[in-house]
Design an enzyme around this catalytic site. Sequence first.
Site, PDB file in Angstrom:
ATOM      1  N   GLY A 164       3.722  -5.518  -2.424  1.00 33.64           N
ATOM      2  CA  GLY A 164       3.252  -5.497  -1.032  1.00 33.64           C
ATOM      3  C   GLY A 164       4.154  -4.682  -0.124  1.00 33.64           C
ATOM      4  O   GLY A 164       4.239  -4.881   1.067  1.00 33.64           O
ATOM      5  N   ARG A 292      -4.968 -13.904  -6.815  1.00 28.14           N
ATOM      6  CA  ARG A 292      -5.456 -14.882  -5.818  1.00 28.14           C
ATOM      7  C   ARG A 292      -6.745 -14.368  -5.191  1.00 28.14           C
ATOM      8  O   ARG A 292      -7.084 -13.183  -5.368  1.00 28.14           O
ATOM      9  CB  ARG A 292      -4.392 -15.041  -4.727  1.00 28.14           C
ATOM     10  CG  ARG A 292      -4.204 -13.745  -3.932  1.00 28.14           C
ATOM     11  CD  ARG A 292      -3.145 -13.812  -2.853  1.00 28.14           C
ATOM     12  NE  ARG A 292      -3.161 -12.614  -2.022  1.00 28.14           N
ATOM     13  CZ  ARG A 292      -2.511 -11.486  -2.341  1.00 28.14           C
ATOM     14  NH1 ARG A 292      -1.798 -11.411  -3.432  1.00 28.14           N
ATOM     15  NH2 ARG A 292      -2.586 -10.416  -1.548  1.00 28.14           N
TER      16      ARG A 292
HETATM   17  C1  MV4 Z   1       3.439   3.756  -3.932  1.00 27.22           C
HETATM   18  C2  MV4 Z   1       3.141   4.739  -2.957  1.00 27.22           C
HETATM   19  C3  MV4 Z   1       3.218   6.089  -3.333  1.00 27.22           C
HETATM   20  N1  MV4 Z   1       3.595   6.424  -4.582  1.00 27.22           N
HETATM   21  N2  MV4 Z   1       3.810   4.126  -5.155  1.00 27.22           N
HETATM   22  C4  MV4 Z   1       3.021  -0.001  -1.008  1.00 27.22           C
HETATM   23  C5  MV4 Z   1       2.827  -1.436  -1.312  1.00 27.22           C
HETATM   24  C6  MV4 Z   1       2.889  -1.562  -2.752  1.00 27.22           C
HETATM   25  N3  MV4 Z   1       1.597  -2.058  -3.179  1.00 27.22           N
HETATM   26  C7  MV4 Z   1       3.104  -0.204  -3.325  1.00 27.22           C
HETATM   27  N4  MV4 Z   1       2.978   0.713  -2.213  1.00 27.22           N
HETATM   28  C8  MV4 Z   1       3.025   2.047  -2.407  1.00 27.22           C
HETATM   29  N5  MV4 Z   1       3.361   2.442  -3.631  1.00 27.22           N
HETATM   30  C9  MV4 Z   1       3.895   5.441  -5.473  1.00 27.22           C
HETATM   31  N6  MV4 Z   1       4.274   5.805  -6.713  1.00 27.22           N
HETATM   32  C10 MV4 Z   1       2.770   4.336  -1.661  1.00 27.22           C
HETATM   33  C11 MV4 Z   1       2.752   2.997  -1.383  1.00 27.22           C
HETATM   34  C12 MV4 Z   1       2.429   2.638  -0.011  1.00 27.22           C
HETATM   35  C13 MV4 Z   1       1.231   2.050   0.276  1.00 27.22           C
HETATM   36  C14 MV4 Z   1       0.353   1.754  -0.741  1.00 27.22           C
HETATM   37  C15 MV4 Z   1      -0.831   1.142  -0.411  1.00 27.22           C
HETATM   38  C16 MV4 Z   1      -1.128   0.822   0.904  1.00 27.22           C
HETATM   39  C17 MV4 Z   1      -0.250   1.104   1.898  1.00 27.22           C
HETATM   40  C18 MV4 Z   1       0.943   1.715   1.605  1.00 27.22           C
HETATM   41  C19 MV4 Z   1       1.850   2.006   2.612  1.00 27.22           C
HETATM   42  C20 MV4 Z   1       3.025   2.589   2.297  1.00 27.22           C
HETATM   43  C21 MV4 Z   1       3.326   2.902   0.974  1.00 27.22           C
END
Ligand code: MV4
Length: 444
Positions: A164, A292
């Site tokens: 998250g 969930r």
């Molecule tokens: C990432 C990403 C870009 N590249 N992984 C944010 C929460 C967690 N679920 C993982 N997330 C991210 N992982 C890689 N390899 C960008 C995010 C991310 C993001 C992802 C989904 C929704 C909102 C976000 C906000 C910032 C970063």
Amino acid sequence: MFKKILIANRGEIALRVIRTCKEMGIKTVAVYSTADADSLHVRFADEAIKIGPPSSAKSYLNIPQIMAAAGITAADAIHPGYGFLAENATFAEICADAGIKFIGPTAEMIRLMGDKITAKTTMKNAGVPVIPGSDGLIEDIDEGKMLAKEIGYPVILKATAGGGGKGMRVVWSEQDFERNWDSARQEAGAAFGNDGIYIEKFIEEPRHIEIQVAGDQYGNVCHMSERDCSIQRRHQKLVEESPSPFLDDDLRHRMGEAARKAVASINYESVGTIEFLVDKYKNFYFMEMNTRIQVEHTVTEEVIDFDLIKEQIKIAAGVPISGKDYYPKGHAIECRINAEDPYNDFRPSPGKITELHTAKGHGVRVDSHIYDGYTVPPYYDSLIAKLIVRAATREEAINKMHRALEEYVVSGIKTTIPFHLKLMKNEQFKAGNFTTKFLETFEL
Ligand code: MV4
């Protein structure tokens, strides 16, 4: 089928579960803190047990008190809702040991998906696309730097016990690696008691598109298509919709199949969500699995005409699922109405609701526990209502949402309604042209 379900939660989701239980002829037990004595979930349940003072740790997270409430009322199952104990493997185990059915997956499954690198490895072995990166945890900084060079900057450091958005660091170049490595490990150790870090290629400006899934104890699985949750602020979702304006039918089918494979490969039993990151080239990658029911389950319910809470209860009671997949009809959008002030950095705005007029009309659904004169407590998350609309097309859904937001009056506290009103008029949003970075440049 269960005779009596204890809902170990509060607010709108407690009400949501109570409503479905009533429709299924199942008795309900509410648990509440002293701050929630006047809450609707207390009033609507057949029985209500006070479990502690306002603090979550002493009430909604207080496992002995919740188990005692289940014992006193002879509940044969517990629904955890979302948040609180919903993904607490120890709680699931304690329920199983007490012979009370935890309405969700097994403790083992919660643990497996709760450890992010283990979840990722499991999905990779199931043939689900995962983000290029390390196969496991990074042992030391030199290994990390070497892998980052192989992957190619920018890279992202992630805490395996995180999720998250917690415990993540984006590293844009090798000279930035050391300080990010140190702070990521320090933060993960402090926040989760586990400083395990893994590394991935950083996907720039991704969309967050998740697939609703379900599995039963007989090996049947299904997917129920996607929700686009890219409109987020500091990892807090504000607007969700189904279908995603970014998906075409082919991509929807491919992501649905990948989600099916993921669920089947782990013999998953309950409803759940597979989160994907989707890049601008329409490549999708497994991000996390949520074990969930989610806040935004509503938009899926609206476009496939389905009761996901009912499905979750039936699966827990051993009723087989059909195994067929569901694809969206029409378009649904959810706006999260939080007791927050969007003109002041979305800071919490608890207090007494002095006037309430809830949006209604054709294609409008409101999942909420507030009422005229209700006092929003300061102790819990700020979600006070989910405003969901459904229409034949996305454009009509956006127009309906704006109309509903205009008539939604909540006086006495600040809410996110003005933010949503502005968003529904934003040209980029209306064009479906947004990623998870959209709100970084959105001006109210
Ligand atoms: C990432 C990403 C870009 N590249 N992984 C944010 C929460 C967690 N679920 C993982 N997330 C991210 N992982 C890689 N390899 C960008 C995010 C991310 C993001 C992802 C989904 C929704 C909102 C976000 C906000 C910032 C970063």
